[in-house]
Write a protein that holds these residues in place. Structure first.
Motif, PDB file in Angstrom:
ATOM      1  N   THR A 108      44.106   9.917  59.030  1.00 60.96           N
ATOM      2  CA  THR A 108      45.325  10.221  59.864  1.00 60.96           C
ATOM      3  C   THR A 108      46.464   9.376  59.848  1.00 60.96           C
ATOM      4  O   THR A 108      46.225   8.130  59.544  1.00 60.96           O
ATOM      5  CB  THR A 108      44.966  10.141  61.484  1.00 60.96           C
ATOM      6  OG1 THR A 108      44.261   9.003  61.940  1.00 60.96           O
ATOM      7  CG2 THR A 108      43.829  11.287  61.668  1.00 60.96           C
ATOM      8  N   LEU A 109      47.725  10.014  60.049  1.00 59.85           N
ATOM      9  CA  LEU A 109      48.897   9.203  59.971  1.00 59.85           C
ATOM     10  C   LEU A 109      49.028   8.194  58.843  1.00 59.85           C
ATOM     11  O   LEU A 109      49.651   7.059  58.809  1.00 59.85           O
ATOM     12  CB  LEU A 109      48.917   8.439  61.405  1.00 59.85           C
ATOM     13  CG  LEU A 109      48.931   9.036  62.574  1.00 59.85           C
ATOM     14  CD1 LEU A 109      48.663   8.134  64.011  1.00 59.85           C
ATOM     15  CD2 LEU A 109      50.102   9.920  62.636  1.00 59.85           C
ATOM     16  N   GLY A 110      48.597   8.665  57.653  1.00 56.23           N
ATOM     17  CA  GLY A 110      48.832   8.094  56.356  1.00 56.23           C
ATOM     18  C   GLY A 110      47.632   6.863  56.188  1.00 56.23           C
ATOM     19  O   GLY A 110      48.040   5.741  55.292  1.00 56.23           O
ATOM     20  N   GLN A 111      46.535   6.597  57.045  1.00 61.26           N
ATOM     21  CA  GLN A 111      45.627   5.699  56.805  1.00 61.26           C
ATOM     22  C   GLN A 111      44.743   6.097  55.667  1.00 61.26           C
ATOM     23  O   GLN A 111      44.245   7.128  55.699  1.00 61.26           O
ATOM     24  CB  GLN A 111      44.651   5.483  58.039  1.00 61.26           C
ATOM     25  CG  GLN A 111      45.603   5.121  59.449  1.00 61.26           C
ATOM     26  CD  GLN A 111      44.895   5.357  60.830  1.00 61.26           C
ATOM     27  OE1 GLN A 111      43.480   5.388  60.551  1.00 61.26           O
ATOM     28  NE2 GLN A 111      45.321   5.470  61.808  1.00 61.26           N
ATOM     29  N   LEU A 112      44.728   5.137  54.702  1.00 61.23           N
ATOM     30  CA  LEU A 112      43.894   5.500  53.355  1.00 61.23           C
ATOM     31  C   LEU A 112      42.713   4.744  53.608  1.00 61.23           C
ATOM     32  O   LEU A 112      42.624   3.260  53.632  1.00 61.23           O
ATOM     33  CB  LEU A 112      44.979   4.797  52.225  1.00 61.23           C
ATOM     34  CG  LEU A 112      44.772   5.722  50.925  1.00 61.23           C
ATOM     35  CD1 LEU A 112      45.154   7.126  51.442  1.00 61.23           C
ATOM     36  CD2 LEU A 112      45.587   5.175  50.111  1.00 61.23           C
ATOM     37  N   PHE A 113      41.490   5.282  53.311  1.00 56.11           N
ATOM     38  CA  PHE A 113      40.177   4.782  53.385  1.00 56.11           C
ATOM     39  C   PHE A 113      39.520   5.096  51.890  1.00 56.11           C
ATOM     40  O   PHE A 113      39.934   5.984  51.213  1.00 56.11           O
ATOM     41  CB  PHE A 113      39.270   5.455  54.306  1.00 56.11           C
ATOM     42  CG  PHE A 113      39.698   5.121  55.914  1.00 56.11           C
ATOM     43  CD1 PHE A 113      39.182   3.932  56.298  1.00 56.11           C
ATOM     44  CD2 PHE A 113      40.597   5.664  56.399  1.00 56.11           C
ATOM     45  CE1 PHE A 113      39.366   3.650  57.554  1.00 56.11           C
ATOM     46  CE2 PHE A 113      40.987   5.060  57.725  1.00 56.11           C
ATOM     47  CZ  PHE A 113      40.156   4.280  58.270  1.00 56.11           C
ATOM     48  N   PRO A 114      38.684   3.934  51.398  1.00 57.60           N
ATOM     49  CA  PRO A 114      38.017   4.296  50.051  1.00 57.60           C
ATOM     50  C   PRO A 114      37.190   5.504  50.144  1.00 57.60           C
ATOM     51  O   PRO A 114      36.577   5.784  51.768  1.00 57.60           O
ATOM     52  CB  PRO A 114      37.048   3.429  49.925  1.00 57.60           C
ATOM     53  CG  PRO A 114      37.580   2.037  50.723  1.00 57.60           C
ATOM     54  CD  PRO A 114      38.249   2.669  52.063  1.00 57.60           C
ATOM     55  N   VAL A 115      36.935   6.408  49.329  1.00 56.52           N
ATOM     56  CA  VAL A 115      36.512   7.646  49.472  1.00 56.52           C
ATOM     57  C   VAL A 115      34.747   7.312  49.785  1.00 56.52           C
ATOM     58  O   VAL A 115      34.310   8.137  50.480  1.00 56.52           O
ATOM     59  CB  VAL A 115      36.507   8.355  48.064  1.00 56.52           C
ATOM     60  CG1 VAL A 115      35.433   9.511  48.077  1.00 56.52           C
ATOM     61  CG2 VAL A 115      37.776   8.953  47.947  1.00 56.52           C
ATOM     62  N   SER A 116      34.456   6.137  49.455  1.00 60.01           N
ATOM     63  CA  SER A 116      33.079   5.786  49.787  1.00 60.01           C
ATOM     64  C   SER A 116      32.655   5.430  51.178  1.00 60.01           C
ATOM     65  O   SER A 116      31.729   5.444  51.619  1.00 60.01           O
ATOM     66  CB  SER A 116      32.699   4.735  48.737  1.00 60.01           C
ATOM     67  OG  SER A 116      33.338   3.360  49.082  1.00 60.01           O
ATOM     68  N   ASN A 117      34.013   5.107  51.894  1.00 60.44           N
ATOM     69  CA  ASN A 117      33.910   4.834  53.062  1.00 60.44           C
ATOM     70  C   ASN A 117      32.964   3.541  53.227  1.00 60.44           C
ATOM     71  O   ASN A 117      32.560   2.949  54.539  1.00 60.44           O
ATOM     72  CB  ASN A 117      33.329   5.516  53.926  1.00 60.44           C
ATOM     73  CG  ASN A 117      34.268   6.746  54.472  1.00 60.44           C
ATOM     74  OD1 ASN A 117      35.444   6.466  54.869  1.00 60.44           O
ATOM     75  ND2 ASN A 117      33.812   7.983  54.832  1.00 60.44           N
ATOM     76  N   LYS A 118      33.024   2.474  52.394  1.00 64.31           N
ATOM     77  CA  LYS A 118      32.616   1.406  52.284  1.00 64.31           C
ATOM     78  C   LYS A 118      33.463  -0.015  51.954  1.00 64.31           C
ATOM     79  O   LYS A 118      33.952  -0.004  50.813  1.00 64.31           O
ATOM     80  CB  LYS A 118      31.230   1.293  51.104  1.00 64.31           C
ATOM     81  CG  LYS A 118      30.267   2.235  51.472  1.00 64.31           C
ATOM     82  CD  LYS A 118      29.181   2.130  50.418  1.00 64.31           C
ATOM     83  CE  LYS A 118      28.126   3.251  50.676  1.00 64.31           C
ATOM     84  NZ  LYS A 118      27.187   3.301  49.237  1.00 64.31           N
ATOM     85  N   ALA A 119      33.634  -0.819  53.083  1.00 66.10           N
ATOM     86  CA  ALA A 119      34.527  -1.986  52.935  1.00 66.10           C
ATOM     87  C   ALA A 119      34.000  -2.842  51.849  1.00 66.10           C
ATOM     88  O   ALA A 119      34.729  -3.516  51.132  1.00 66.10           O
ATOM     89  CB  ALA A 119      34.494  -2.646  54.048  1.00 66.10           C
TER      90      ALA A 119
END
Length: 395
Positions: free
Chosen positions: A95-106
C-alpha cells in the motif's frame, strides 16, 4: 591500515561496506549484535519494507529540509530496486508505495549483504562493543571489545552507522550521538518517532475498551495530516496514521481525527432522514464502523435517537465529533515502541554531498543517527541505503 572502519552493521553500514567493496576499498564492520542487520530482520513484521516507490526529500523531517536531496539524487529509489533485483529480490507493492520482497522474508535482504561482503572480502566482526574513536595524525584508532577482549584497529576513515536509540534490545545506543559530541558536532534534540501515543485521564477507559478496533481516518495537527488507519489499544492509539503524526507531534499539543474523511456525516444522516426517519443514529453509525465502536459513541453522541428527531444542535455535535475529534495525548510509548529516532547529528555540520563531518576530515555519519527522519513505509530504509552508498564513494 584499512580504508575504513564502519561502526554498525545495519542497513547503512552494510550498504556502505558493499559499495566500498565494489570500488576496491577494504573496510571492516564492527557490529554490536551477534549477527548483522538486526533491525532489518524485525522490520515490517519480519518482511522488510525495504523502500517506498514515492520516496523523496519531502517525506523526511530535518532542520534542513534540503540536506537529503544530494544523497537521494546519487542513490535513487530506482537504484535500490535495481540493486536488490540484481541479487534475486523482486519487490511487490503493498500500500502507498511500500515495497516488500516477494518472498516476504527480511532475512533475504540481509543475506544479500552478508553474501556480498563475503565475496568482496569485507569483514564483519560481531559481538563488538566500540569503546572509543580517537583522531590520530594519519587517521583514527578505534578501541573496542570483542567477546570480552580489548582490541584496537587503525583506519584512515571512520563511518558512524550505529543507528539511533530505538530499540535497545536490538543493540540501540547513543554511541553515535556521544561520538559526534566528542568531536564538537552539534546535535538536534532527539525524540522517539513513528511511535504509538498514550491516552490518560477521563477518556482512557473509553480508549482501552475499544482495543483492537481499527478505523480509516485523517489525523492532523497544524503541521501536517495523514490518511491511514488508526488502531485503538489498551493504552491509547497506534496504527499507521498515528505513527505518522507522532513524528510531527510535540508534548502538550492536540491532534484532530476525522473519522469519515471522504464523506460528510451530515449528508448521510440527512439522506437517512428522508428515506427512513425511524432509523436510529446507532444503525447509521454501525454501517460505517464496527458495532462495538458505534455503540461506544453513546458516551458522546445521542446514538439511540431516531435520525428524524435529531435537533440542529445535535447534528452539529455529531458533525464536530466525527470530523474533528480532538484529543491531547499524554505522551508517547518511548524508544522501545518507536520505529525510529527523530533528530540526531546536525546536518549543518555534515557535507550533504559526502556526509563527511566538516570539522573532522575522514569521519562520516549516515543512517538514523543523522537528523534525517523518514515517514513510515520504507522511507527510512531508502535513506539508509542512500547514505551508505554516498559515504562509500568517499572513504
Amino acid at each position: 591500515m584499512i580504508d575504513a572502519v564502519i561502526i554498525g552493521g545495519g542497513a547503512c553500514g552494510l550498504m556502505c561496506a558493499v559499495q566500498a567493496g565494489f570500488l576496491g576499498k577494504e573496510v571492516l564492520i564492527l557490529e554490536k549484535n551477534e549477527k548483522p542487520g538486526a533491525k532489518i530482520l524485525i522490520s515490517g513484521g519480519g518482511r522488510c519494507n525495504y523502500t517506498n516507490l514515492y520516496s523523496g526529500p519531502q517525506n523526511f523531517i530535518s532542520q534542513n529540509e534540503h540536506f537529503s536531496k544530494s544523497a537521494f539524487s546519487q542513490w535513487t529509489v530506482e537504484d535500490t530496486i535495481s540493486f536488490f533485483s540484481s541479487y534475486g529480490i523482486e519487490g511487490q507493492e503493498k500500500t502507498l508505495g511500500q515495497l516488500f520482497p516477494v518472498s516476504n522474508k527480511a532475512k533475504d535482504v540481509v543475506e544479500v549483504f552478508t553474501n556480498l561482503c563475503r565475496d568482496l572480502g569485507q569483514e564483519i566482526r560481531c559481538n563488538c562493543d566500540v569503546k572509543s574513536v580517537e583522531k590520530t595524525a594519519d587517521g583514527f584508532t578505534v578501541m573496542y571489545e570483542q567477546d570480552g577482549k580489548a582490541k584496537q584497529i587503525k583506519s584512515s576513515k571512520v563511518v558512524i552507522a550505529s543507528g539511533g536509540l530505538p530499540v535497545q534490545k536490538m543493540g540501540a545506543s547513543d554511541f553515535g550521538l556521544k561520538l559526534a559530541k566528542q568531536f564538537g558536532l552539534r546535535l538536534v534534540e532527539t525524540a522517539p518517532a513513528l511511535v504509538p501515543l498514550s491516552i490518560t485521564g477521563k477518556d482512557a477507559e473509553w480508549f482501552a475498551n475499544l482495543a483492537g478496533n481499527s478505523i480509516f481516518c485523517r489525523v492532523s495537527n497544524h503541521r501536517i495530516s495523514f490518511e491511514e488507519n488508526i488502531l485503538f489499544t489498551h493504552w491509547g492509539l497506534s496504527g499507521p496514521a498515528i505513527l505518522q503524526i507522532s513524528s510531527y507531534w510535540r508534548p502538550g499539543e492536540s491532534i484532530s481525527i476525522d473519522m469519515l474523511p471522504h464523506q460528510a456525516i451530515s449528508d448521510l444522516v440527512e439522506r437517512e432522514r428522508k428515506q427512513n426517519g425511524t432509523k436510529t443514529l446507532l444503525t447509521v453509525l454501525s454501517s460505517l464502523y464496527t458495532r462495538k465502536f458505534a455503540e461506544s459513541l453513546a458516551k458522546y453522541l445521542p446514538v439511540n435517537k431516531n435520525v428524524a428527531s435529531l435537533t440542529r444542535q445535535e447534528l452539529d455535535t455529531i458533525t464536530a465529533f466525527i470530523h474533528d475529534f480532538r484529543l491531547k495525548p499524554a505522551g508517547d510509548k518511548g524508544y522501545e515502541r518507536a520505529e525510529v529516532m527523530r533528530g540526531g547529528v546536525a546536518t549543518d555540520d555534515l557535507s550533504s554531498k559526502t556526509l563527511e563531518a566538516k570539522k573532522i576530515p575522514g569521519l562520516f555519519f549516515g543512517g538514523e543517527c543523522v537528523d534525517v527522519t523518514g515517514w513510515l513505509g520504507g522511507y527510512n530504509f531508502q535513506w539508509a541505503w542512500a547514505s551508505g552508498f554516498v559515504i562509500a564513494q568517499h572513504i
